[in-house]
Write an enzyme that holds these catalytic residues in place. Structure first.
Site, PDB file in Angstrom:
ATOM      1  N   CYS A  25     -20.503 -81.306  58.796  1.00 44.87           N
ATOM      2  CA  CYS A  25     -20.899 -80.070  59.498  1.00 44.87           C
ATOM      3  C   CYS A  25     -22.400 -79.989  59.771  1.00 44.87           C
ATOM      4  O   CYS A  25     -22.870 -79.025  60.374  1.00 44.87           O
ATOM      5  CB  CYS A  25     -20.415 -78.846  58.746  1.00 44.87           C
ATOM      6  SG  CYS A  25     -18.619 -78.698  58.766  1.00 44.87           S
ATOM      7  N   HIS A  75     -18.470 -69.241  73.417  1.00 44.65           N
ATOM      8  CA  HIS A  75     -19.022 -70.395  74.131  1.00 44.65           C
ATOM      9  C   HIS A  75     -20.541 -70.505  74.007  1.00 44.65           C
ATOM     10  O   HIS A  75     -21.217 -70.986  74.910  1.00 44.65           O
ATOM     11  CB  HIS A  75     -18.566 -70.413  75.598  1.00 44.65           C
ATOM     12  CG  HIS A  75     -17.137 -70.828  75.719  1.00 44.65           C
ATOM     13  ND1 HIS A  75     -16.102 -69.959  75.498  1.00 44.65           N
ATOM     14  CD2 HIS A  75     -16.586 -72.035  76.000  1.00 44.65           C
ATOM     15  CE1 HIS A  75     -14.957 -70.599  75.652  1.00 44.65           C
ATOM     16  NE2 HIS A  75     -15.218 -71.865  75.945  1.00 44.65           N
ATOM     17  N   GLU A 136     -12.131 -69.976  60.734  1.00 45.45           N
ATOM     18  CA  GLU A 136     -12.723 -71.026  61.564  1.00 45.45           C
ATOM     19  C   GLU A 136     -11.759 -72.177  61.822  1.00 45.45           C
ATOM     20  O   GLU A 136     -11.936 -72.920  62.781  1.00 45.45           O
ATOM     21  CB  GLU A 136     -14.049 -71.524  60.991  1.00 45.45           C
ATOM     22  CG  GLU A 136     -13.989 -72.334  59.744  1.00 45.45           C
ATOM     23  CD  GLU A 136     -15.359 -72.896  59.350  1.00 45.45           C
ATOM     24  OE1 GLU A 136     -16.375 -72.208  59.508  1.00 45.45           O
ATOM     25  OE2 GLU A 136     -15.388 -74.033  58.868  1.00 45.45           O
TER      26      GLU A 136
END
Length: 149
Positions: A25, A75, A136
């Site tokens: 990550c 986005h 998530e």
């Protein structure tokens, strides 16, 4: 009259990177986030009120969450502004990308705290934010409860 909890769910796509993290990550990647917002209050007991019987109109809750969170984060790529990722953020912005620089490491845990503060500011006085669940992935999520804070 009884206090009732109502929940509205939202989804948005957001990219991020965790600076200093010791796993995958640390790389820029994204998630299809699902956010569940639960508020609590007493249904309106005034028969002359257009919202009679509602704790809050779902469309009013939708407006708050869309304005403060979904439309901002959808986005976009989120970076902690106190890391070297600001250089990457500038490059992306210069190329027309949506980038958010925040005061925290953009983990689900920290994002859900940020979202709680943003939502609470816009709720009517008679309604309290009860909880948030920010998912998530299908198997990983962070939860915020007013009773814990």
């Amino acid at each position: 009259m009884s206090r009732i909890r109502i929940t509205k769910q939202f989804s948005f796509e957001t990219g991020h990177a965790l600076y200093g993290y010791d796993g995958k990550c640390k790389n820029v990647h994204g998630h299809s986030y699902k956010l569940s917002v639960t508020v609590i209050g007493k249904p309106i007991n005034d028969a002359s009120n257009a919202k009679f019987g509602m704790v809050i109109d779902f469309s009013d809750l939708k407006t708050i969450v869309k304005d403060e969170i979904v439309d901002v984060f959808d986005h976009a790529t989120v970076f902690n502004k106190n890391t070297p990722h600001v250089e990457l953020a500038k490059e992306l912005k210069d190329r027309g990308h949506s980038v958010l620089l925040v005061d925290y490491q953009p983990t689900s845990e920290m994002m859900v705290i940020d979202f709680a503060e943003k939502i609470k500011k816009h709720l009517p006085e008679t309604i309290q934010l009860h909880s948030l669940k920010l998912q998530e992935t299908d198997t990983s999520f962070a939860e915020w409860y007013a009773s814990d804070n």
